[in-house]
Design a protein around this motif. Structure first.
Motif, PDB file in Angstrom:
ATOM      1  N   LYS A 459       0.842  -1.186   0.000  1.00  0.00           N
ATOM      2  CA  LYS A 459       0.000   0.000   0.000  1.00  0.00           C
ATOM      3  C   LYS A 459       0.885   1.246   0.000  1.00  0.00           C
ATOM      4  N   PRO A 460       0.517   2.274  -0.756  1.00  0.00           N
ATOM      5  CA  PRO A 460       1.349   3.483  -0.804  1.00  0.00           C
ATOM      6  C   PRO A 460       1.461   4.143   0.564  1.00  0.00           C
ATOM      7  N   LEU A 461       2.637   4.680   0.858  1.00  0.00           N
ATOM      8  CA  LEU A 461       2.914   5.375   2.108  1.00  0.00           C
ATOM      9  C   LEU A 461       3.017   6.865   1.814  1.00  0.00           C
ATOM     10  N   ALA A 462       2.170   7.651   2.441  1.00  0.00           N
ATOM     11  CA  ALA A 462       2.160   9.099   2.229  1.00  0.00           C
ATOM     12  C   ALA A 462       2.726   9.803   3.450  1.00  0.00           C
ATOM     13  N   GLY A 463       3.496  10.841   3.205  1.00  0.00           N
ATOM     14  CA  GLY A 463       4.072  11.614   4.296  1.00  0.00           C
ATOM     15  C   GLY A 463       4.133  13.085   3.961  1.00  0.00           C
ATOM     16  N   GLU A 464       4.114  13.901   4.999  1.00  0.00           N
ATOM     17  CA  GLU A 464       4.131  15.359   4.852  1.00  0.00           C
ATOM     18  C   GLU A 464       5.464  15.873   5.422  1.00  0.00           C
ATOM     19  N   PHE A 465       6.223  16.553   4.596  1.00  0.00           N
ATOM     20  CA  PHE A 465       7.533  17.063   4.982  1.00  0.00           C
ATOM     21  C   PHE A 465       7.540  18.595   4.879  1.00  0.00           C
ATOM     22  N   VAL A 466       8.493  19.233   5.572  1.00  0.00           N
ATOM     23  CA  VAL A 466       8.688  20.674   5.455  1.00  0.00           C
ATOM     24  C   VAL A 466      10.163  20.943   5.190  1.00  0.00           C
ATOM     25  N   PHE A 467      10.411  21.702   4.120  1.00  0.00           N
ATOM     26  CA  PHE A 467      11.767  22.098   3.754  1.00  0.00           C
ATOM     27  C   PHE A 467      11.805  23.613   3.584  1.00  0.00           C
ATOM     28  N   ARG A 468      12.592  24.272   4.426  1.00  0.00           N
ATOM     29  CA  ARG A 468      12.731  25.732   4.365  1.00  0.00           C
ATOM     30  C   ARG A 468      11.355  26.406   4.371  1.00  0.00           C
ATOM     31  N   GLY A 469      10.471  25.902   5.222  1.00  0.00           N
ATOM     32  CA  GLY A 469       9.154  26.499   5.392  1.00  0.00           C
ATOM     33  C   GLY A 469       8.116  26.073   4.379  1.00  0.00           C
ATOM     34  N   ARG A 470       8.484  25.255   3.429  1.00  0.00           N
ATOM     35  CA  ARG A 470       7.567  24.843   2.369  1.00  0.00           C
ATOM     36  C   ARG A 470       7.166  23.384   2.564  1.00  0.00           C
TER      37      ARG A 470
END
Length: 613
Positions: A459-470
């Protein structure tokens, strides 16, 4: 080239009688006594189609010169009639299956009686073509030390440019019943030489030596050439007609098989019978094997990201678990640090649970990941943190007991992970809108795990990341494998690609999820990446890209650089990074460190994308 000798009038008359009586059509009534023993020649058995007109019939006194003896695997020997007929569609060679080690020698003139059969390597369900052979043989050696029939030279001039005829719709798309046209189609040309003594000259290696002592060459040095030496599979119509698998007749204990990488050259003469097997189709089983001249191929290194660039990678690490040798962990880790320049985010595929293929209900992969991330630090890389979701036991396919899954690694000195009510194996993540922006309801989370598209698949794994505020959304995928698909040399043309049906549904599910993110924020940075197990030109890729939600970034490379995997001498795409419309200016690199080499840490090449969110 094959010599041409008209048959004697007596033999021609006997064959004509056989044709008239129905023997060469294979009817039961004509099976016995329709033609004298001495009249049946190898080319009569082979006939002008892929299936012998004498299939299932007893034959006696079939004469030929032994051109190869195989004492392992499918034991038996090849014989060839040195007095060829004048029909280029009829092979003059045939395999005699003995089951036990043959007692004949190369150069023996023999007379064989037995039953004609059609053996399908891999079984009828594989869709493979069959090998015409004589089984349950009685063999008489007439003389020894005879000169072998002159080998047919196979080269860029003799192999046709078209790969195969279209299958007969009335026969379910099979080409078995079609009359061979060896001057027009490559598969027909090879079939017309089945069992015969063939020869190739110096040829480029396009598939590295594998653990089973075989490699692939091309006799067409100019055909869809890849800069690093391979042959590109760029569409369903570019099968690459010059490819041939090379094995050898000598047991490995007597003659070690040469080690070759893509781009090396197999020099001199390679000669022996032409066989067909389930792991590559037409194969030159070398009695005389050329010498490998090494090229200059070296593993690639990608450019390091600048401070303002986010580097995201995907890497299939091929069933990694703690029972693997430390050397494998170390080599994979060095590749991440030295060849991939320590990406900020790495999506790993085929991370197994903590005891690998032992099937005892274990699903945690914490020890596997700890061992890998420690190896990265030891190699001089960052102290990656990680996120993943353990699957249900035995529910995600792959090696039984292994419980493979995708894992996010990220460098906390460069990027942060946004944890949101981490999901589990059965909980679907969704898309919410927060402060005018898209957000995942579960991070990490799985996409639509109850969807039948993911039955016995990752099953696909989704994640939320932040790089330099984005914020950057990353979806790690490992779609269903191509297992069960028919090979390019299938008796069905085009081959049946049954596994595509499931990947199409998986792609549609991921595409729908990406559209949900874009509906909440049309400018969202989304990457869907991983082992897609399908080509950049496939319906799977088109479904992922549907509506402009994503674009397969490997297509930003020149065509000759679009590959991440080498299969049966074809350099092709299986691993992809797809980007949403907001990700416009990026650098893409398929980092070739495994697929072209005989010594591999994985069978996949990792992919890296760098961009400024």
């Amino acid at each position: 080239m094959r010599s041409s000798h008209p048959r004697s009038a007596a033999v021609a008359a006997l064959v004509a009688t056989a044709l008239a009586s129905g023997l060469l059509a294979g009817t039961a009534d004509a099976a016995e006594g329709a033609v004298s023993a001495d009249s049946v020649r190898i080319h009569d058995i082979q006939g002008t189609t892929r299936i012998s007109p004498l299939n299932g019939k007893a034959v006696t006194g079939v004469q030929g010169i032994v051109t190869g003896v195989r004492t392992y695997g499918s034991r038996g020997f090849w014989i060839q009639d040195p007095d060829a007929d004048d029909n280029p569609a009829t092979s003059e060679g045939i395999f005699v299956f003995t089951s036990s080690a043959p007692t004949v020698a190369v150069g023996d003139a023999v007379k064989v009686s037995g039953t004609v059969g059609e053996y399908v390597p891999g079984g009828a369900a594989s869709g493979n073509q069959s090998v015409t052979q004589i089984t349950k043989p009685t063999v008489t050696v007439l003389s020894s030390g005879n000169a072998l029939p002159e080998a047919t030279v196979v080269n860029e001039y003799s192999v046709p440019a078209e790969y195969a005829p279209a299958g007969d719709p009335a026969a379910g798309g099979s080409i078995n019943g079609l009359t061979l046209d060896p001057s027009r189609y490559a598969l027909d040309y090879y079939e017309s030489l089945e069992g015969m003594n063939i020869r190739i000259g110096t040829s480029r290696v396009v598939g590295a030596t594998d653990p089973y002592a075989e490699l692939w060459v091309t006799v067409k040095g100019w055909e869809n050439t890849v800069k690093r030496g391979g042959t590109l599979y760029g569409s369903y119509e570019s099968q690459n007609t010059g490819r041939l698998q090379i094995q050898q007749l000598a047991p490995l204990a007597q003659q070690p098989f040469p080690v070759a990488n893509v781009g090396d050259r197999l020099t001199g003469t390679t000669e022996g019978p032409l066989d067909f097997n389930q792991f590559g189709g037409y194969t030159l089983v070398a009695r005389t094997l050329g010498t490998v001249k090494a090229g200059t191929l070296a593993p690639e290194k990608t450019k390091a990201q600048s401070p303002g660039e986010l580097a995201v990678a995907t890497y299939n690490v091929e069933n990694l678990d703690p029972t693997d040798p430390q050397e494998k962990f170390d080599n994979l880790a060095k590749a991440v640090v030295q060849n991939l320049a320590s990406p900020d985010i790495v999506a790993l595929e085929e991370i197994q649970d903590d005891n690998g293929a032992k099937n005892d209900g274990t699903v945690s992969a914490e020890e596997t990941i700890k061992k890998f991330t420690a190896a990265v630090v030891a190699a001089g890389g960052p102290a990656y943190e990680w996120r993943s979701i353990s699957p249900e036991n035995g529910k995600d396919g792959g090696e039984p007991g292994g419980n493979i899954r995708q894992v996010f690694l990220f460098n906390p000195a460069r990027v942060s992970f946004t944890d949101r009510a981490a999901g589990d194996a059965l909980t679907a993540t969704g898309v919410a809108r927060e402060n005018g922006k898209a957000a995942l309801t579960h991070s990490p989370g799985r996409i639509d795990p109850a969807n039948p598209a993911w039955t016995d698949s990752r099953k696909p794994l989704a994640g939320e990341f932040v790089f330099r505020g984005r914020t950057v959304f990353v979806i790690a995928n490992h779609f269903s494998s191509k297992g069960g698909d028919e090979g390019l040399a299938s008796q069905h043309q085009p081959p049946v690609r049954k596994s595509e049906e499931k990947r199409l549904l998986q792609a549609q599910a991921v595409n729908t999820f990406v559209k949900d993110i874009l509906a909440a924020d049309k400018n969202a940075d989304v990457l869907a990446l991983g082992d897609i197990n399908d080509f950049e030109f496939s319906n799977t890729a088109k479904a992922l890209e549907d509506g402009g939600a994503l674009f397969s970034a490997i297509k930003s490379l020149p065509k000759a650089e679009r590959y991440s995997y080498v299969y049966q001498g074809n350099a092709q795409v299986l691993d992809q990074i797809l980007v949403s419309p907001a990700i416009k200016n990026y650098a893409y690199d398929s980092v070739h460190i495994n697929a072209e080499f005989s010594v591999q840490n994985s069978d996949h090449d990792p992919q890296v994308l760098r961009f400024r969110p």
